[in-house]
Design an enzyme around this catalytic site. Sequence first.
Site, mmCIF file in Angstrom:
data_model
loop_
_atom_site.group_PDB
_atom_site.id
_atom_site.type_symbol
_atom_site.label_atom_id
_atom_site.label_comp_id
_atom_site.label_asym_id
_atom_site.label_seq_id
_atom_site.Cartn_x
_atom_site.Cartn_y
_atom_site.Cartn_z
ATOM 1 C CD GLU A 163 42.392 54.783 45.823
ATOM 2 O OE1 GLU A 163 42.999 53.892 45.201
ATOM 3 O OE2 GLU A 163 42.309 55.954 45.410
ATOM 4 N N GLY A 180 33.930 41.370 40.627
ATOM 5 C CA GLY A 180 34.928 40.322 40.825
ATOM 6 C C GLY A 180 35.706 40.497 42.116
ATOM 7 C CE1 TYR A 230 47.266 52.734 45.510
ATOM 8 C CE2 TYR A 230 45.408 51.275 45.960
ATOM 9 C CZ TYR A 230 45.929 52.402 45.344
ATOM 10 O OH TYR A 230 45.117 53.199 44.590
ATOM 11 C CG ASP A 247 48.453 52.391 41.424
ATOM 12 O OD1 ASP A 247 49.553 52.952 41.176
ATOM 13 O OD2 ASP A 247 47.370 52.775 40.944
#
Length: 367
Positions: free
Chosen positions: A39, A83, A122, A140
């Site tokens: 996730e 990233g 989340y 999300d």
Amino acid sequence: MFRHIADNLTAWHARQQRELPWRNEPAGVRDAYAVWVSEVMAQQTQLTVVVDYFNRWMERFPSVEDLAGADQQEVLKLWEGLGYYSRARNLHRAAQIVADEFGGRLPRTRWELLQLPGIGEYTAGAILSLAFGQAEPILDANAKRVFSRVWDIDEPIELSSTEKRLWRLSRQLVEAAQDPGAVNEGLMELGALLCRPRNPQCRDCPLRSHCSARRQGVQNRRPVRRPREDVPHIEVAAAVIWEGAPGASRLLISQRPEKGLLGGLWSFPNGAMDAADKDLPACLERAIRQVLGVPIDVGEQVASVEHGFTHFSMTLSAFHARICAGKPRAVGVSDWRWTTLEEIEQFPCPVPDRKIITALRNLLEEV
């Protein structure tokens, strides 16, 4: 209505879900650590990209304890290219806390999960529903889009009032579900595969009979968003500082401060243009004095790389350079060292610097 939506999502997901390495168990009974890693990796990243990263990560760090005991540089190296490197640093720190305070097992309450670095509402909901079968909501970007269309929400999605409404809808949905994890995953999968940002595939959607936006013919105008602000662009100059002759000696890399953009990664020392700089070489001379405390002579340009971040875009121009006098000091960086083009592969580097490394190798091959 919520029960019907939950049942439709569950049945659709059972038929249409994609095969992914972290879905080797039914939702609700999965390994919490694998759910957590997947996730976090999937945030703002396409799942097709995540798969290889996830497999390499789990091979090297198969448990919370393995991750907790790792060196941060190795963690960042495995994350290289995904990233948002603060996510990797937070995963590492949170794993150390879980290993020390929870015996290597992720806690089973929302409150305890939210105390861990990098775990927000989340991620906590995903772990609790997918690993422990709890009726905890998720929200999300995919889920927001589905809810905005099903309930035809005409307020900007960025508003805090809209966000609160979406969370309420998400909670009502999982509390009505027989299998909360499957519903949450089906919701995310629906947004990724059918209820897409542009041209949603309403004909194949399991929720089409419940969708108010489809009935009104406004599905392509949901969710409502505020006008986007212009993304600023900055010019950055980087120094490829050689210890001796370019290409025949070692080059200098510096480690970015842990707090801040790309924290902990290694890059060619650099600085952004400001109003006082007449050109990029002048910018680079000033920047290297500020970060390494030495004067440099700037030579030919090596490469120019375009790269986009979340809140700005950048042109990174790299130049050959050499130190005129003195020894480098870690003034505005965490550390520095000399390395070769072969050894540099051991260091976690940002994507723009990887492109400069490739350009350097190509140039040296031509000589």
